[in-house]
Write an enzyme that holds these catalytic residues in place. Structure first.
Site, mmCIF file in Angstrom:
data_model
loop_
_atom_site.group_PDB
_atom_site.id
_atom_site.type_symbol
_atom_site.label_atom_id
_atom_site.label_comp_id
_atom_site.label_asym_id
_atom_site.label_seq_id
_atom_site.Cartn_x
_atom_site.Cartn_y
_atom_site.Cartn_z
ATOM 1 N N SER A 173 -13.587 5.598 -7.160
ATOM 2 C CA SER A 173 -13.324 4.445 -8.031
ATOM 3 C C SER A 173 -14.528 3.526 -8.216
ATOM 4 O O SER A 173 -14.819 3.117 -9.346
ATOM 5 C CB SER A 173 -12.122 3.650 -7.520
ATOM 6 O OG SER A 173 -10.939 4.387 -7.675
ATOM 7 N N LYS B 26 1.118 1.615 -3.215
ATOM 8 C CA LYS B 26 1.510 1.500 -4.624
ATOM 9 C C LYS B 26 2.920 0.930 -4.808
ATOM 10 O O LYS B 26 3.199 0.306 -5.830
ATOM 11 C CB LYS B 26 1.403 2.863 -5.323
ATOM 12 C CG LYS B 26 -0.026 3.359 -5.493
ATOM 13 C CD LYS B 26 -0.052 4.663 -6.270
ATOM 14 C CE LYS B 26 -1.459 5.182 -6.434
ATOM 15 N NZ LYS B 26 -1.507 6.412 -7.258
ATOM 16 N N GLY C 178 6.519 14.086 -5.014
ATOM 17 C CA GLY C 178 5.977 12.896 -4.371
ATOM 18 C C GLY C 178 5.625 11.823 -5.382
ATOM 19 O O GLY C 178 6.093 11.833 -6.520
ATOM 20 N N GLY C 179 4.761 10.904 -4.970
ATOM 21 C CA GLY C 179 4.400 9.779 -5.824
ATOM 22 C C GLY C 179 3.741 10.185 -7.123
ATOM 23 O O GLY C 179 4.039 9.630 -8.185
ATOM 24 N N ILE D 171 -3.286 18.424 -11.047
ATOM 25 C CA ILE D 171 -3.838 17.066 -10.980
ATOM 26 C C ILE D 171 -4.873 16.916 -9.864
ATOM 27 O O ILE D 171 -5.493 15.861 -9.734
ATOM 28 C CB ILE D 171 -2.739 15.998 -10.862
ATOM 29 C CG1 ILE D 171 -2.030 16.056 -9.514
ATOM 30 C CG2 ILE D 171 -1.741 16.113 -12.006
ATOM 31 C CD1 ILE D 171 -1.166 14.836 -9.250
#
EC number: 1.1.1.25
Length: 270
Positions: free
Chosen positions: A16, A65, A127-128, A210
């Site tokens: 990030s 989150k 999952g998330g 992903i």
């Protein structure tokens, strides 16, 4: 100087800072992006300090989150549906929460011209990450989702008649249009793992993983060898960061700039 950052537990390997600092440079913004590692019991204090220190925007990663949502003044529709926030924007001393993973997944579909309306998808994992994927598919007209997990369990994103739960033992005969891996199987360093075998992969036209490290997982390599359309996770990673930046800067980023960013970070991994 504007300040931004990432909230999480273990952040030393995060991309990030590199992504957002590249964007600051391209946008000619005097910005600094910092890492905020925090224990769960101190999360509330950290969120409060965002207001006190006038930190314009932060990203949120696992495991916080869901936990950050109780501290926010506003939560966007997609984040409510998903039940998770990964982007926070400070404006007029109020904290606004969004889920840009939703838009990052959309980036993969749009960049690779994968049509989801009236098509059939199978999502591996519950999952998330799967929540953002499922919510996007439902919002954009998917006909049917087979949601595959080792243990069948529902969550807030799954209460839709178009979703059918399956275990891995039940999917060998299912055919569809898009097969999506949201599990960590195949992620570095266990690059020889794959969530499903070639027989199942061959029942679908397009594959999305992903995972972004490695750039091409074994799951995708099997699909590529069978002449399937294959898409890795780097576009989702960069796409969610671009959407966060658009929220913070209240503008839409130039397409040439965003495509350049994908090119830069595609070369980060083998």
């Amino acid at each position: 100087m504007e300040f931004y950052g990432l909230i999480g537990e273990k952040l030393s390997h995060s991309l990030s800072p590199k992504i957002h600092n590249t964007l600051f440079k391209d946008l000619k913004i005097e910005g600094a992006y910092k890492l905020f590692e925090v224990e769960k019991e101190n999360l509330g204090k950290l969120i409060e300090s965002i207001k006190l220190l006038k930190i314009k925007g932060v990203n949120v990663t696992i495991p916080y989150k869901q936990d950050v949502m109780e501290y926010l003044d506003f939560i966007s529709d997609e984040a409510k549906k998903i039940g998770a926030v990964n982007t926070i924007y400070l404006e007029d001393n109020k904290l606004y929460g969004y889920n840009t993973d939703y838009y990052g997944f959309g980036t993969i579909l749009n960049n690779n011209e994968i049509v989801i309306r009236d098509n059939v998808a199978m999502v591996l994992g519950n999952g998330g990450a799967a929540k953002a994927v499922i919510t996007y598919l439902l919002d954009h007209g998917i006909k049917k989702i087979y949601l595959v997990s080792r243990k069948i369990k529902g969550n807030s994103a799954d209460k839709d008649e178009r979703i059918e739960f399956k275990t891995y033992e039940e999917i060998s005969e299912i055919k569809g249009d898009i097969l999506i891996n949201t599990t960590p199987l195949g992620m570095y360093p266990k690059v020889d793992d794959t969530p499903v075998n070639e027989d199942i992969i061959n029942n679908f036209n397009s594959l999305i993983d992903i995972i972004y490290n490695p750039r091409e997982t074994r799951f995708l390599k099997i699909g590529k060898n069978s002449n399937k359309k294959v898409c890795g996770g780097i576009e989702m990673l960069v796409g969610q960061a671009i959407k966060a930046e658009e929220i913070w800067q209240e503008c839409q980023l130039d397409n040439k700039l965003t495509q350049g960013l994908y090119s830069i970070f595609e070369n980060e991994f083998k």
